[in-house]
Design an enzyme around this catalytic site. Structure first.
Site, mmCIF file in Angstrom:
data_model
loop_
_atom_site.group_PDB
_atom_site.id
_atom_site.type_symbol
_atom_site.label_atom_id
_atom_site.label_comp_id
_atom_site.label_asym_id
_atom_site.label_seq_id
_atom_site.Cartn_x
_atom_site.Cartn_y
_atom_site.Cartn_z
ATOM 1 C CD GLU A 752 -0.795 -5.045 0.879
ATOM 2 O OE1 GLU A 752 -0.056 -3.989 0.710
ATOM 3 O OE2 GLU A 752 -0.532 -6.089 1.977
ATOM 4 C CG ASP A 753 -1.694 1.364 1.693
ATOM 5 O OD1 ASP A 753 -2.145 1.552 2.865
ATOM 6 O OD2 ASP A 753 -0.511 1.044 1.372
ATOM 7 C CB ALA A 754 -7.428 -0.931 -1.838
ATOM 8 N NE ARG A 935 2.119 2.052 5.216
ATOM 9 C CZ ARG A 935 1.249 1.999 3.958
ATOM 10 N NH1 ARG A 935 0.110 2.946 3.996
ATOM 11 N NH2 ARG A 935 1.063 1.202 3.175
#
Lengths: 1131, 336
Positions: A752-754, A935
Site C-alpha cells: 500500500e505505497d509504503a 497510477r
C-alpha cells in the site's frame, strides 16, 4: 473553374509552397521577460495600485459633498484624497515608518493613513484644511505605497524581507492575509439562457450607485420585463411606451425580428390595458412599484408617475445612460434584449454559456476594497452629517468645527475587520460574503505562491451541479487545468496559469472617440429600422451600445492596429460576433488575458533578431508590446483568433502564435516533471501535495516567528527541473530532496505505497526537518492600576537550584535561548492579579497575584530558539517565544514524489541489508513497483531516467511540460557512461549477497517530505481526563482523550455476541458508576437511603453508566420520573 | 582471464532477467564441503590499492561469505566519531542540533583499535575511550586593507567559513604521549562546517567515542564497501564490420577490440573485467544473439572505500577478526 480549383489556388497558387517556418529558438525566454515585469502576483498588486491611486480618488470625488439639513450654509467638500506610506503610531502622536516584517513580529497591521484635503464652513467662514486623517488602510506588500516596492535585494534584506517573496498580501494584526481572486459573472452584459418560464435574457447592471438585475423573458406567448422594483412582470410593450416609443411599428422595429406576428400578443397587452401614451404607461408602472418601507419626508413625496419615470431612468438597466429622460438608448437596448430572447426561442445556439470564461470577471483585492471603502466612506459622511444635524441647532460656546468629529477609527477598523475576518459585508448592495480572505499558508514557498494565484468561485459548493466544476475549454491558458482541490470545492477553486494577466479598468472616452472615427454611427442618429438591418453591426463598449457600423472589418482592423501601435491600451479587446451581428469592445477590469505572438501572413513577427536583443538585455517585454510584436488577448478575442501552438502549425490563416506551451499550467502544476506523460488526476494530486511539502519558506525564514513553520535541513534542487521551476524560483527555495530510489519489492513492509528507507541515509541527513512553533503571551494592564507580572524562577532552598519546572528560566522569568525544554516546564513565569476590576476602596493594599505560567505541552522536548519582548499596537507588552524541534524521519512519516505518489515510511532498514548495485550504490528509498500500473505515472519513470542521466553527466535535465529531455537522448547519455539505456541495473541482495534475479530500475527521484508526521499524531490512552458532565473520557488527542468505540464497532460486537466485551467497552472503561435504587418506588436514592420512601429498607446498589444516571436525574428535574424495577440477574 | 574455462559456475544476464542465479557451490554447511579443496581454489588478488580505496578479488568463495565481510565492514567494524557536542556558545545561524549532526559526520583520524568502547555513558570520560576536541572560532571584519575592494565574503570577513581544520584536539591523560598531534584530528581539513558573519561565534567542546555503523552511519569506517561478480562476455556468433563497432559501443571501453581478419573487422572480447553489466546489446535485435553475457559466480571483485581512519586492508582484516570472534563465541555458546 470549379470550386476545388479555387481551393487549390488559395492553398498553393497564391503563395506557392511556403518555406517551413523556422522555429523561433528560445522563444520561451519571453516568459521570464514577462514575469520580470509582471511578476507572479502582478494581478493583485496592479489591482491594489489602481485602487489606491485612481479608484479611491474617483470614489471620494463621487461622494465629495456633505451637507446638512439644519444649516443650509454648512458643507464639507473633499477636494483631494491621498494614501500615504505605511507607518505605526508609537504613542504621543508620533508615528514612524514601519516595515512589513516589524508588523509581522509585533502583531500589528501594516497600514497607511488616508488623508484628505477639505473645504468646509466653520461658523460663517469658509476654511480649507489639507492632509486631514480620515482613516487607515492596510497596504498590500510590494504595492506602490509599500516600502518594499522597487527596492534592491540588498535593501530588502536590510528590512528582513525575502527578495523572492511575491508580495500581494496584507499584514493585518501580525497575520498575513490574502484577498482571494473572486470569480463571477460579468456585469452589464446580456446573458441569454433557459429560465424558469423558458428563454430569458438577463442583465446585471452595476454602477457605482446601483446594482440591479433586469430580465426579459417569455411567458405564454407574451414578452415581459421583470425587475425587483416592480411587483409583477411588465409587458415589454408597456415599457417601450413608458420610454416614449409610442408607435407599435417602431417598437417592432426596435425589436427588429422578421416575424412580427410573434409580437402581436405582447402588443395587444398594451391595448388591453388601454395604454397609448407615455403618461399612461408611466402611470401603470407607478402602480406596480413595490412600496418603500420607509416613507420619505412629506416634502419629497413624488407622484407615482414621476417615481416610475425616475426608476426607469436610474434603476432599470441602470448601466445604460439616460440624459434628460431621453430613453432612446435604453429602448434600443431593451429591444435588443427582446430580440435575443425571441431568437433563442427557436435557435438554441443563441443561448449563452454561463461557464464560458468570456462571460466571467475576476474580482481582485482592489475592486473588493473599493466596494468596502465606498461603503464605509458613505457611512463616514453620513455620520458627519448626522453629527452636524444634531449639534448645529444647539447653542454652544465654541463654534462648531466638524473636523473635531472626524474620527479615523471608523474607516480603519472597518477595513481591518474585513481583511482580518474575510467577512465582506456591503450594506449598499446587500452583499454578504464570507471567507473572502484567507491566511497566507507559509508551509512552503510554493504553497504561498499557489495561494496568491487562487481563484475562488462564487458558486455555492453544496449544490450538485457539474457545469461550473468541469473543465471549460475557454479556460485554456488562463486557468491551470490541473490545480484544483479534490472533494467539495473541486473545480470551484482554481488557479491562474503562469502568464495570465487580469485587467484593470481602462478609461472609455478615448475608445468611444476612436470608434466614432472608424465610422460608427451614433445610435440616436439612426432610424430604428436600420439598427437591425442585415448590413449593420451593432458596436458595444463594455455592454453599452455605442453605435452601429456597416463596415465592421475596417473597425476591427483599425482598432487592432491602434492597439498594436500603442495608441490605446494593450488590454482593450475587440471581437465580432457574427451570430449576434455585433462587435464587442471590452475595456473593463477583471478580464482574463494572456500574451500571444502576432502572426501576419503566416509569419510570426517575433524573430531571432528580437530574441537576441532580449538575450542581450536591450529589449524588454514591454518593447515587444510597444513594437506590436506581441499582444494580449482576452478570452473573447482569443476565441476569435486562430492560434498556433507551434511554428509548424502555422498556416496562412493563423493570426497568433503561442509564446510557450508550458505556460498553460499554473505555479503548482509547473513543478511536475513530464506532466504530459502522467494520468491527469496524478498531476492534480501533486498540486495539492506540493503545498504540504516542507522545505524553505523564504530567505527570511530564520527571522520569522510563525505559529508553525516547517523547514527541511538540507533542501535540494531537483535533478529533473522544469522551466516553470526556474521561473517561479523554486530552485532557489526548494522543498524536497533527490532520493535514489530502487523500484522493487522488499520485505512486506512496502505494501500500500509504503516506502522502505535506508537508515544510513537518514543518519546522513535525509528527510531531516526542523519544526518551529511559537508560544505567545501578553502582559495586560488593568483598570485598577494593577498589571500582570513575570517573576524569576523559584529556588529550592535545600539544593539552592531552581525547581525543575523553572529550570529553564532566566532570571527575568522568561526561558533563555538554547535551553532544552521538557513537557510541562515553564516558558514564562507570569502571574495575574487576583482582583482586576475597578476597586471600591483605594488600592494601596498589597496586590495579590495568581500564577498563570505559560507552560510547554508536548511529549517531545524542544529547544528555545529565541525570545522576543516587544509591544503591540495597544501598547501592551507582547512576549513571543520560538521553539524548535529537529526531527529525523521515522516509521509513519509521509513522503511523496512529484507525481501524486504519496506513501508513508513502512520500514527503516540498515544499509547492510539494502541491495546495492555494481557501483556500490545503495538506494535511499525502495518503492514497490505496484505503485505504477494503476497510477500510470509515466512521468515519474522519466524523471528517474533523466535524473540518473543528469547525475552521471553532471547537469540538470528538464522535464518541462510538452517538452523536456527526450527518453531516447537520456538513454543515450546513460549508455555513454556505462549504464543500461533503460535505467535498469544489476543489483545484489544485501541479505543473501547473491545477484537479484531481476534488473532493478533505479535512480534519483525528487521526494518531498510532507507535513504529516507521526510525532504530531501519535496518541494512546490508558486512563486520563474525563468530561465533567458525563464522566466519560474526553475526546481528541489534544485533550488526551480516549479512542471511541463507535456505533459501527458496537454493531460488530453485537453481531458477534460479545456481550461482556460490550459492557466493558461501553460502561466499565467509560463511565461506570454505582447507583442506589429503591426497589419500592424505583427512584434513585443515595447512601443506601431512598428519599421519597424515607426508608433504607428496599435500597439496593446497581452499576450503570453515569450518562444513564444523568438522564434519570435530568428527567426528574423536568418533573418526569423514570422508575426502575429491579430483579435478580440470575433467576 | 580465460573465458573458455567453463567449469566455473556462471550466471547468465538475459534481456529481462538473470538466470542460473542460485549458487550451487558447497557451503560450510554442506557435507560436500571440503576444506582442502576450498584452500586450493580460494585466492585473494589485490588489483588496485590507492589512497583509501582498494579493489581486490576474492576467488572461490560462496556469496554468503563475501556478503558477510561486506556487512561486517559496513556496520560492525568500529571507528571513532564525534558523538557529543557541548555547546558553550553558538551565535551562528546554524542550529545547535544541526551543527552537532554535521560535526558528527566528519571522519576522524584516530585508530579505533587503540580505543575501547565506552561502556557507560554516565561514567566520566577517560583517555582510553574518548577523544576530546574543541572548536573555538569567531568571525570578525577583516581589517586587511589589501582586500578592501573585494566583495567576496572570504575577503571581507575573517573566519567566515568554519572548516574541519579549525577543530583542535585536546589530549587528556596520557593521550599526549600516546599519540602524535598529526595522528588525531579530522582527516580532511576542508570540510565546511558552518558559515558565519561578524559577531557570530562558536565555542564547542567535542567528544569523540568508538562505536560501529549499526549505531550510526558516522561510525562506519568506510564510505562504502561492495562487491560485484566478475563479468564474462563471450561472442558466440562472429560480428563483423559496422556491427562490430556497434557492439564495441555497447560495452565499456576496452571490453571489446576490433581485429582485422581476412579483410574484415571482427569484434573480439579483450577484457571483460571492467564491463558495467549495462547490457546495452539488447538494444539491437541483430546483435542480441551474438553475445552471451555472464558472470562468474564465485569470483568477487571487492571494493573497499575507506573513510580514512584505517587502511582498507586493515578494515578487511578487522572484519575477518570480528567474524572469527563471532564464530568463536558461537562455538563457546554451543559447547557450554
Amino acid at each position: 473553374m470549379t470550386i476545388t480549383d479555387n481551393v487549390i489556388l488559395e492553398d498553393f497558387g497564391t503563395g506557392s509552397f511556403r518555406k517551413p517556418i523556422k522555429e523561433i529558438e528560445e522563444k520561451w525566454k519571453l516568459v521570464p521577460a514577462f514575469l520580470k515585469i509582471k511578476g507572479l502576483v502582478r494581478q493583485h498588486i496592479d489591482s491594489f495600485n489602481y485602487f489606491i491611486n485612481v479608484e479611491i480618488k474617483k470614489i471620494v470625488e463621487a461622494n465629495n459633498k456633505v451637507t446638512c439639513d439644519a444649516d443650509p450654509l454648512f458643507y464639507i467638500k473633499y477636494t483631494n484624497v491621498h494614501v500615504g506610506t505605511p507607518d505605526v503610531d508609537e504613542g504621543f502622536n508620533i508615528s514612524k515608518p514601519t516595515t512589513p516584517h516589524e508588523c509581522r513580529l509585533r502583531d500589528m497591521t501594516y497600514s497607511a493613513p488616508i488623508s484628505v484635503d477639505i473645504e468646509y464652513t466653520r461658523g460663517g467662514q469658509r476654511v480649507a484644511r489639507t492632509g486631514l486623517l480620515i482613516g487607515r488602510i492596510p497596504i498590500m506588500l510590494k504595492s506602490s505605497n509599500c516600502v518594499l516596492s522597487n527596492k534592491s535585494e540588498f535593501e530588502l534584506a536590510k528590512m528582513n524581507e525575502c527578495p523572492l517573496d511575491p508580495g500581494g498580501y496584507f499584514v493585518v494584526k501580525g497575520q498575513e492575509r490574502v484577498i482571494l481572486i473572486q470569480e463571477q459573472l460579468s456585469k452589464n452584459r446580456m446573458l441569454v439562457e433557459e429560465g424558469k418560464w423558458g428563454t430569458q435574457c438577463q442583465v446585471t447592471s452595476s454602477t457605482h450607485e446601483k446594482k440591479t438585475r433586469t430580465i426579459v423573458f417569455i411567458k405564454g406567448n407574451k414578452y415581459f420585463m421583470g425587475h425587483n422594483i416592480f411587483t409583477d412582470p411588465i409587458p415589454v410593450s408597456v415599457v417601450f411606451k413608458a420610454m416614449n416609443v409610442l408607435s407599435d411599428k417602431e417598437i417592432c422595429e426596435l425589436i427588429g425580428i422578421s416575424d412580427i406576428h410573434k409580437l402581436t400578443p405582447t402588443m395587444e397587452e398594451c391595448h388591453k390595458l388601454k395604454i397609448y401614451t407615455q403618461e399612461a404607461a408611466l402611470r401603470y408602472l407607478g402602480s406596480k412599484i413595490i412600496a418603500k418601507r420607509y416613507a420619505p419626508s412629506a416634502s419629497k413625496v413624488k407622484t407615482p408617475t414621476d417615481e416610475a419615470r425616475d426608476l426607469l431612468a436610474t434603476t432599470v438597466l441602470a448601466h445604460v445612460p439616460v440624459e434628460d429622460f431621453d430613453f432612446r438608448l435604453k429602448a434600443v437596448y431593451l429591444g435588443l434584449m427582446t430580440k435575443r430572447v425571441i431568437q433563442a426561442q427557436t435557435d438554441k445556439k443563441f443561448l449563452d454559456d454561463r461557464d464560458y470564461y468570456g462571460n466571467k470577471r475576476m474580482e481582485l483585492a482592489g475592486s473588493l476594497l473599493s466596494l468596502m471603502f465606498e461603503d464605509v466612506f458613505k457611512r463616514f459622511n453620513y455620520d458627519l452629517k448626522s453629527i452636524a444635524e444634531k449639534t448645529i441647532p444647539k447653542i454652544r460656546a465654541t463654534q462648531f468645527d466638524v473636523v473635531k468629529y472626524m474620527r479615523s477609527e471608523l474607516i480603519a477598523n472597518c477595513l481591518v475587520y474585513a481583511i482580518s475576518t474575510g467577512n465582506w459585508t456591503i450594506k449598499r448592495f446587500r452583499m454578504e460574503r464570507l471567507g473572502v480572505t484567507q491566511v497566507l499558508s507559509r508551509l512552503s514557498y510554493i504553497s504561498a505562491l499557489g495561494m496568491m494565484t487562487r481563484v475562488n468561485s462564487q458558486f455555492e459548493s453544496t449544490r450538485k451541479v457539474s457545469g461550473p466544476r468541469s473543465l471549460q475549454p475557454s479556460q485554456w491558458g488562463m486557468l491551470c487545468p490541473s490545480d484544483t482541490p479534490e472533494g467539495e470545492s473541486c473545480g470551484l477553486v482554481k488557479n491562474l496559469a503562469l502568464m495570465t494577466h487580469i485587467t484593470t479598468d481602462i478609461d472609455e472616452y478615448p475608445l468611444i472617440r476612436l470608434v466614432r472615427n472608424c465610422g460608427v454611427e451614433n445610435i440616436e442618429m439612426v432610424a430604428s429600422i436600420a439598427i437591425h438591418s442585415s448590413a449593420a453591426f451593432i458596436v458595444f463598449l463594455n455592454g453599452n451600445i455605442v453605435g452601429i457600423t456597416t463596415n465592421y472589418r475596417k473597425l476591427l482592423k483599425v482598432f487592432r492596429l491602434m492597439r498594436r501601435k500603442g495608441k490605446i491600451s494593450n488590454y482593450v479587446s475587440i471581437y465580432p460576433s457574427f451570430l449576434h451581428k455585433c462587435v464587442y469592445i471590452s475595456s473593463d477590469g477583471g478580464r482574463l488575458c494572456r500574451p500571444y505572438i502576432i502572426v501576419e501572413h503566416g509569419i510570426p513577427l517575433v524573430n531571432k533578431h528580437h530574441m537576441d536583443e532580449l538575450e542581450n538585455g536591450i529589449r524588454s517585454f514591454e518593447d515587444f508590446l510597444h513594437d506590436g510584436l506581441i499582444e494580449f488577448l482576452d478570452v473573447n478575442e482569443e476565441n476569435d483568433s486562430y492560434i498556433a501552438c507551434y511554428e509548424k502549425d502555422i498556416t496562412v490563416q493563423t493570426t497568433h502564435l503561442e509564446v510557450a506551451t508550458f505556460t498553460l499550467l499554473g505555479v503548482c502544476a509547473g513543478l511536475v516533471p513530464y506532466p504530459h506523460h502522467n494520468q491527469s488526476p496524478r498531476n492534480t494530486y501533486q498540486c495539492a501535495m506540493g503545498k504540504q511539502a516542507m522545505g524553505t519558506i523564504g530567505y527570511n525564514q530564520r527571522n520569522r516567528m510563525d505559529t508553525l513553520l516547517y523547514n527541511l535541513v538540507y533542501p535540494q534542487i531537483p535533478m529533473c527541473k522544469t522551466k516553470s521551476i526556474e521561473l517561479t524560483n523554486f530552485d532557489k527555495l526548494p522543498a524536497g530532496q533527490n532520493a535514489t530510489i530502487a523500484v522493487m519489492s522488499y520485505s512486506g513492509y512496502d505494501i500500500e505505497d509504503a516506502l522502505i528507507l535506508n537508515k544510513a541515509s537518514i543518519d546522513r541527513g535525509f528527510g531531516r526537518c526542523l519544526v518551529y512553533r511559537n508560544s505567545k503571551c501578553i502582559m495586560k494592564r488593568y483598570p485598577n492600576q494593577t498589571f500582570d507580572r513575570i517573576q524569576g524562577p523559584l529556588i529550592d532552598t535545600q539544593t539552592n537550584q531552581s525547581m525543575w519546572r523553572h529550570s529553564c528560566l532566566d532570571n527575568d522569568g522568561i526561558v533563555s535561548p538554547g535551553e532544552q525544554i521538557q513537557n510541562k516546564q515553564i516558558l514564562v513565569n507570569k502571574s495575574v492579579p487576583t482582583v482586576s476590576a475597578v476597586p471600591g476602596a483605594t488600592s494601596n493594599v498589597a496586590v495579590e497575584y495568581k500564577d498563570t505560567p505559560l507552560a510547554y505541552r508536548n511529549i517531545e522536548s524542544s529547544y528555545v530558539e529565541k525570545a522576543l519582548i516587544t509591544t503591540n499596537e495597544e501598547d501592551t507588552t507582547l512576549i513571543k517565544i520560538l521553539l524548535r524541534q529537529t526531527r529525523r524521519p521515522e516509521i509513519g512519516d509521509k513522503f511523496s514524489s512529484r507525481h501524486g505518489q504519496k506513501g508513508v515510511v513502512g520500514l527503516i532498514v540498515e544499509q547492510e541489508d539494502m541491495p546495492f548495485n555494481e557501483q556500490g550504490v545503495c538506494p535511499d528509498i525502495i518503492m514497490n513497483p505496484h505503485g505504477y500500473p494503476s497510477r500510470m505515472t509515466v512521468g515519474k519513470l522519466m524523471e528517474l531516467l533523466s535524473g540518473k542521466a543528469g547525475t552521471v553527466e553532471g547537469k540538470f535535465h528538464y522535464g518541462t511540460a510538452f517538452g523536456g529531455s527526450k527518453v531516447e537522448d537520456v538513454g543515450y547519455e546513460l549508455t555513454r557512461h556505462g549504464y543500461n539505456y533503460q535505467g535498469k541495473d544489476v543489483f545484489y541482495s544485501g541479505i543473501t549477497g547473491e545477484p537479484l534475479e531481476a534488473y532493478i530500475y533505479s535512480g534519483p527521484v525528487y521526494y518531498q517530505k510532507l507535513k504529516h508526521m507521526v510525532q504530531d499524531k501519535i496518541h494512546a490512552r490508558a486512563r486520563g481526563p474525563r468530561a465533567v458532565l458525563t464522566r466519560q473520557p474526553t475526546e481528541g488527542r489534544s485533550r488526551d482523550g480516549g479512542l471511541r468505540l463507535g456505533e459501527m464497532e458496537r454493531d460488530c460486537l453485537i453481531g458477534y455476541g460479545a456481550s461482556m466485551m460490550l459492557v466493558e467497552r461501553l460502561m466499565v472503561s467509560s463511565d461506570q458508576c454505582e447507583v442506589d435504587v429503591c426497589n419500592q418506588c424505583g427512584r434513585l436514592g443515595y447512601c443506601g437511603w431512598c428519599n421519597s420512601c424515607k426508608s433504607s429498607g428496599q435500597v439496593s446498589t446497581i452499576t450503570m453508566p453515569y450518562a444513564c444516571k444523568l438522564l434519570l436525574t435530568e428527567l426528574q428535574a423536568m418533573n418526569i420520573t423514570a422508575r426502575l424495577s429491579l430483579s435478580h440477574y440470575c433467576k | 582471464m580465460d573465458t573458455l574455462h567453463d567449469e566455473k559456475h556462471r550466471i547468465i544476464l538475459n534481456e529481462h532477467k538473470i538466470v542460473n542465479n542460485n549458487s550451487t557451490s558447497p557451503t560450510v554447511l554442506d557435507d560436500k564441503f571440503d576444506i582442502k579443496k576450498f584452500r586450493k581454489i580460494f585466492r585473494v588478488v589485490i588489483v588496485r590499492h590507492e589512497n583509501y580505496e582498494m579493489e581486490f578479488d576474492l576467488i572461490g568463495l560462496h556469496p554468503f561469505l563475501a556478503n558477510t565481510f561486506r556487512r561486517l565492514i559496513l556496520s560492525d567494524v568500529p571507528s571513532m566519531a564525534i558523538e557529543k557536542v557541548h555547546i558553550l556558545n553558538n551565535t551562528s545561524i546554524i542550529q545547535d542540533e544541526i551543527l552537532a549532526h554535521r560535526l558528527g559526520l566528519i571522519p576522524l583520524k584516530a585508530d579505533p583499535r587503540l580505543f575501547e568502547y565506552k561502556s557507560n555513558w554516565s561514567a566520566a570520560a577517560n583517555e582510553k575511550d574518548t577523544l576530546e576536541f574543541e572548536l573555538k572560532i569567531k568571525c570578525s571584519n577583516n581589517k586587511d586593507s589589501s582586500k578592501k575592494e573585494s566583495s567576496r565574503a572570504e575577503d571581507i570577513y575573517k573566519n567566515t567559513n568554519v572548516y574541519s581544520k579549525h577543530i583542535k584536539w585536546i589530549p587528556t591523560g596520557n593521550q599526549k604521549s600516546k599519540f602524535k598531534e598529526s595522528d588525531v584530528g579530522p582527516i580532511h581539513p576542508d570540510i565546511l562546517i558552518a558559515k558565519m558573519r561578524p559577531g557570530h561565534e562558536l565555542d564547542l567542546k567535542l567528544v569523540a567515542v568508538k562505536s560501529n555503523g549499526r549505531d550510526h552511519a558516522k561510525f562506519s569506517p568506510v564510505a562504502t564497501a561492495f562487491y560485484r561478480l566478475l563479468p564474462d562476455i563471450k561472442i558466440v556468433k562472429p560480428v563483423e564490420d559496422e556491427a562490430a563497432y556497434r557492439l564495441q559501443k555497447c560495452f565499456s571501453p576496452s571490453v571489446i577490440t576490433i581485429r582485422t581478419q581476412n579483410n574484415k573487422k571482427i569484434a573480439v572480447v579483450k577484457d571483460s573485467r571492467y564491463d558495467t553489466s549495462s547490457r546495452n546489446v539488447f538494444k539491437y535485435d541483430d546483435l542480441k544473439d551474438s553475445v552471451v553475457m555472464s558472470k562468474i559466480q564465485d569470483h568477487f571483485i571487492f571494493t573497499i572505500e575507506s573513510v580514512g581512519a584505517m587502511q582498507p586492508e586493515v578494515i578487511f582484516k578487522e572484519a575477518v577478526t570480528i567474524l572469527k570472534d563471532k564464530c568463536l563465541s558461537l562455538l563457546a555458546e554451543l559447547n557450554s
